[in-house]
Design an enzyme around this catalytic site. Structure first.
Site, mmCIF file in Angstrom:
data_model
loop_
_atom_site.group_PDB
_atom_site.id
_atom_site.type_symbol
_atom_site.label_atom_id
_atom_site.label_comp_id
_atom_site.label_asym_id
_atom_site.label_seq_id
_atom_site.Cartn_x
_atom_site.Cartn_y
_atom_site.Cartn_z
ATOM 1 N N ASP A 18 0.781 -1.035 -0.021
ATOM 2 C CA ASP A 18 -0.422 0.079 -0.463
ATOM 3 C C ASP A 18 1.010 1.384 0.321
ATOM 4 O OD1 ASP A 18 -2.503 -1.339 0.153
ATOM 5 O OD2 ASP A 18 -2.154 -1.095 1.690
ATOM 6 N N ASP A 59 -13.874 -3.493 -1.808
ATOM 7 C CA ASP A 59 -13.614 -3.396 -0.470
ATOM 8 C C ASP A 59 -15.041 -3.011 -0.204
ATOM 9 O OD1 ASP A 59 -10.946 -2.978 -0.571
ATOM 10 O OD2 ASP A 59 -11.104 -0.800 -1.700
#
EC number: 4.3.2.10
Length: 251
Positions: A11, A130
């Site tokens: 990330d 998500d």
């Protein structure tokens, strides 16, 4: 039987690898290149590079960093964050990506999935989903988990498969960074109802969680960050543990 994959995730924000909890409270997790080199030599099956603020800030993925990573790693590289058009997908491939991950832009323009798949092949398209539990439903969110959509997770998973996605990256926002294990309920529900691979994401805190993601969640791959970035476990340890429990992995 196809081998199950272990996939570390970088990330990236402001040129550094970061890790948060429930998509918030980001903590520095090191240099992008150092982490990429480490995983390349660590038996990782693939590597995911997610520019986590690109969609939120409506900008392109940091392709300069992608190019540097692609020159250092010799395993499949998936790039996501800010992939909002076929042109941006093309740019990512030109900078060394093997696959692109789309999320926010795919919700806004579902046909984007088909367009990228038609031009580059379904195998090059990962749709990141998500999800957050709202009551009894799993609702898809975008913009790094900031915005709920009208889609329930199962509905969206089936839709992206029909549109040409080659793979689904399913992240539980509720479990992300908590080290409490994957949400194997929604993971199993989606993995067993689509005919494309599903990557488990969000919640891996120990090696047993990886095993459960495969054995209970029926995932095709397990993505993790915290347990590998901070050297709690090595990927070799993870694969040895899984193999001893009957999961087919590459060693």
């Amino acid at each position: 039987m196809l081998a199950k994959r272990i996939i570390p995730c970088l990330d990236v924000r402001d040129g550094r690898v970061v890790k948060g909890i429930n998509f918030e409270g980001l903590r520095d997790a090191g240099s992008i290149l150092e982490q990429a080199r480490f995983y390349n030599g660590e038996l990782a099956d693939e590597l995911v590079f997610l520019d986590i603020s690109a969609s939120l800030e409506s900008r392109k993925t940091t392709l300069g960093e992608v190019l540097k990573v692609s020159e250092e790693v010799f395993i499949p590289l998936t790039v996501g964050g800010g992939i909002s058009s076929v042109e941006r997908a093309h740019d990512a491939f030109m900078h060394g990506a093997d696959k692109v991950s789309v999320n926010t832009a795919a919700i806004a323009t579902p046909e984007l999935i088909s367009r990228i798949a038609e031009k580059f092949g379904s195998q090059a398209v990962v749709v990141a989903i998500d999800v957050k539990k709202v009551g009894n439903d799993y609702i898809v969110h975008t913009h790094s988990g900031k915005k709920p959509t009208q889609y329930e997770a199962m509905e969206w998973a089936h839709k992206v498969e029909k549109l040409g996605a080659g793979e689904i990256l399913l992240t539980s926002m509720d479990r992300d960074g908590t080290k409490s294990g994957y949400d194997n309920v929604i993971l199993k529900a989606i993995s067993t109802s689509v005919n494309i691979p599903v990557i488990a994401s969000g919640g891996a805190g120990n090696l047993e969680h990886l095993y459960q993601g495969f054995a209970e969640g029926h995932a095709d791959a397990a993505l993790a960050a915290s347990i590998f970035h901070f050297r709690q476990y090595s990927i070799r340890e993870a694969k040895t543990y899984l193999r001893e429990r009957g999961i087919v992995v590459r060693l």
